[in-house]
Design an enzyme around this catalytic site. Structure first.
Site, PDB file in Angstrom:
ATOM      1  CG  LEU A  30      59.470  58.102  -1.553  1.00  0.00           C
ATOM      2  CD1 LEU A  30      58.543  58.842  -2.487  1.00  0.00           C
ATOM      3  CD2 LEU A  30      58.914  56.727  -1.239  1.00  0.00           C
ATOM      4  CE  LYS A  80      68.375  68.288   2.853  1.00  0.00           C
ATOM      5  NZ  LYS A  80      67.544  68.844   1.782  1.00  0.00           N
ATOM      6  CB  ALA A 145      62.911  73.078   1.917  1.00  0.00           C
ATOM      7  CG  LEU A 239      59.852  72.748  -2.244  1.00  0.00           C
ATOM      8  CD1 LEU A 239      61.129  72.920  -1.437  1.00  0.00           C
ATOM      9  CD2 LEU A 239      60.148  72.864  -3.728  1.00  0.00           C
TER      10      LEU A 239
END
Length: 298
Positions: A30, A80, A145, A239
């Site tokens: 998004l 990441k 995360a 989350l």
């Protein structure tokens, strides 16, 4: 394509500066929606695009970005941690948690940082003014995360931080991966079996696992029976932002907890990244949030 989208696309020229997000997959991101809403509001000649990049193509893709003058990009799963060796400089926060989510071109080098921490703590700081130094955080999950959540809880000054995972080997690896970090001794890891002792202590309970994410919307990492001893007035933070609310937050709210979903974290980490890329403190966060809420039908 509606008229507004068509008008926006007509503005893209050879002078338009490029931003984007890399991931694999990245079709469902998004980020383009909220970033392009902000760029449009600011009246800037930038566009933010999704770039699907398979792990084996990461290095060549980053070289390609340098060649075509990409200003900066967001980094999502699974890049990441893999991107770190490809960067010339890494901010201390990203170094400490071992994950980068925001990369900027500075001169002829790539510089990485992590705005997930800022995104995570934003709703806790703006809405709930508490003395976190007397509080206990319980974090479900030990993936990427969870790293930003641990750093955020340390930054807020929680007196105790407990990470709970199902896989003993992954938990051990998670713990060991922090050994060279200043955060190494600031938290404890636990197996899932220890949850009954931890839930009654939780002032903040965070779900960093993907359990309950679409399409498995009827699942929760914890059952109602497991959450029955969650203190009333605790904050339950998921989350995940689709569905709204998640099963986890529905159960927590029935126990008297205050629910926070992941949408604000998404917006705030994105706003923090835009500040870096644009070197502009005035980011239209309201427009970013509204663009996502409109799209998601909230």
């Amino acid at each position: 394509m509606n008229q507004q989208e068509n008008n926006y696309l007509q503005k893209i020229t050879g002078k338009t500066k490029l931003l984007g997000v890399i991931g694999h997959p990245v079709e469902h991101s998004l980020s383009p929606m909220m970033h392009n809403a902000a760029l449009s509001k600011l009246g800037l000649d930038y566009v933010y695009l999704p770039f699907p990049i398979a792990p084996e193509n990461l290095e060549i893709a980053i070289a390609g970005f340098a060649a075509i003058g990409v200003v900066g990009f967001s980094v999502t799963i699974p890049h990441k941690q893999a991107i770190i060796p490809l960067l010339s400089e890494i901010y201390p926060i990203a170094q400490s948690i071992g994950a980068v989510n925001t990369v900027t071109r500075q001169g002829d080098i790539w510089v990485g940082t992590n705005t997930d921490v800022e995104g995570f703590i934003a709703p806790l700081q703006t809405t709930y003014h508490q003395d976190w130094s007397q509080k206990t955080a319980v974090i479900l999950g030990n993936g990427g995360a969870a790293r930003a959540v641990v750093a955020g809880c340390i930054q807020l000054g929680f007196s105790a931080i407990h990470i709970v995972g199902r896989n003993i080997y992954k938990l051990k690896a998670f713990n060991e991966s922090w050994q060279n970090s200043p955060f190494a001794d600031k938290f404890q890891v636990h197996t899932w079996e220890e949850l009954p002792n931890l839930i009654p202590q939780a002032n903040l309970l965070v779900n960093t696992t993907p359990i309950g994410m679409y399409p498995h919307v009827n699942e929760s990492p914890l059952s109602a029976e497991e959450m029955v001893k969650l203190p009333s007035g605790a904050i339950a933070y998921d989350l995940i932002y689709i569905p709204k609310p998640t099963k986890f937050l529905q159960i927590a709210e029935k126990q008297g907890a205050i629910p926070i979903d992941g949408l604000e974290m998404l917006v705030q980490q994105g706003a923090a990244a835009l500040k870096i890329w644009l070197q502009n403190e005035e980011i239209p966060v309201t427009e970013m949030r509204q663009a996502l809420q409109n799209y998601l039908g909230f």
